[in-house]
Design a protein around this motif. Structure first.
Motif: not given
Length: 336
Positions: A159, A162, A165, A198, A201-202, A206
């Motif tokens: 996925s 950090e 993201i 994935r 989805d992330d 977020h």
């Protein structure tokens, strides 16, 4: 696709393309060439340079060797490298300006990288804002706002990490982010499908703002074909890309391939990679949308924040706000 004269406007996006796609004629009258500013972000080893050479179909970034192998482990600070390539796509001259970011993500603390990139993007906005406020504008002013960011994701098969993201959250309302799975041929087809899901989805979980090919079903100006195309492109996100500069001759046609003991991966084959489709999006079908959204939405949001003294808060705010219409009064735009 046919125009009013009944002529077929389908074109092959590249000499290497396996399929023809509808041509975009919107900017063909740009006599001096249409500037398009593209930023590449991703960690070292994800194939940014190879991707760029593959995109431009020429050697833009030469192969570099580490002069001293004993120093290869030393992380170099991130820097901005600029390249400019004149291209002709479907009869349209494009001045492709590339901003590469070697050194991104190589350290243990990437806060400096995040800040540098955000500052770079905002500096380009500030230059345009300053030009807009001049009594007499410079006719030779060059608009260097970034129209799209390709963010290269490490093909871990798990996925988003950090660093992925945080970077995309920070820049989502400063540029059109298009996430791509780098070196996608390192995953099996099944692994790639799951990895893509994935990632999306992330992105949703977020509240990360990416260029998601807006749904135009309620826009009377968009035809059914465009609506269907955007829906198809959204389903492909993130784009899985493979870069390669090796060309072989197959039945009299040049083919870019990566050879493996188990077989070959054809870079421009839609069954093997999303590269050809992504290239078409960037340099043909959606080049106008990316430029327009940069001017009308992203820049106007920044301009509103800047003039209200709220740029810090705006950059850190929930990216979902960038989906909303911008109601501030707009100045006469500076468009290169």
């Amino acid at each position: 696709m046919r125009d009013g004269s009944g002529e077929d406007n389908n074109v092959a996006p590249s000499v290497y393309s396996h399929v023809s796609r509808p041509g975009s004629h919107r900017y063909k009258n740009a006599k001096k060439g249409l500037p398009f500013n593209l930023m590449l972000i991703g960690e070292s080893g994800l194939g940014r340079s190879t991707f760029l050479n593959t995109l431009c179909e020429r050697s833009v970034v030469p192969t570099t060797n580490v002069p001293n192998p004993e120093q290869a482990h030393i992380a170099e600070p991130m820097q901005f490298k600029h390249y400019s390539v004149d291209m002709d796509e479907d009869g349209m001259k494009i001045i492709l300006n590339i901003i590469d970011t070697p050194g991104f993500g190589n350290g243990t603390d990437n806060e400096t990288c995040f800040n540098q990139i955000q500052e770079y993007l905002e500096t380009q906005f500030d230059e345009v804002l300053g030009e807009e406020n001049r009594i007499k504008r410079n006719p030779k002013f060059k608009d260097s706002r970034v129209h799209a960011i390709l963010y290269f994701i490490n093909p871990t098969g798990h996925s988003l990490r950090e660093i992925d993201i945080e970077l995309m959250r920070r820049l989502g309302n400063r540029a059109n982010i298009i996430p791509v799975v780098a070196r996608s041929d390192s995953l099996t087809p099944r692994e790639l499908v799951l990895f893509k899901q994935r990632i999306m989805d992330d992105i949703t979980a977020h509240n990360i703002l990416v260029f998601n090919f807006p749904n135009s079903e309620e826009d009377d100006d968009e035809d059914e074909e465009t609506v269907e195309e955007n829906s198809e492109l959204r389903a492909m996100m993130p784009f899985a890309v493979v870069g390669c500069e090796e060309v072989v001759n197959e039945d009299g046609r040049p083919v870019r391939v990566r050879n493996y003991p188990w077989g070959v991966v054809e870079v421009d084959n839609d069954e093997h990679s999303d590269f050809d489709r992504l290239r078409y999006v960037l340099l043909n079908s959606h080049i106008g949308d990316l430029r327009d959204r940069t001017q009308n939405d992203i820049y106007e949001l920044y301009r509103t924040e800047k003039l209200s003294g709220n740029t810090v808060a705006g950059a850190a705010s929930d990216n979902s706000s960038a989906h909303q219409p911008i109601m501030a009064a707009r100045s006469h735009p500076v468009v290169a």
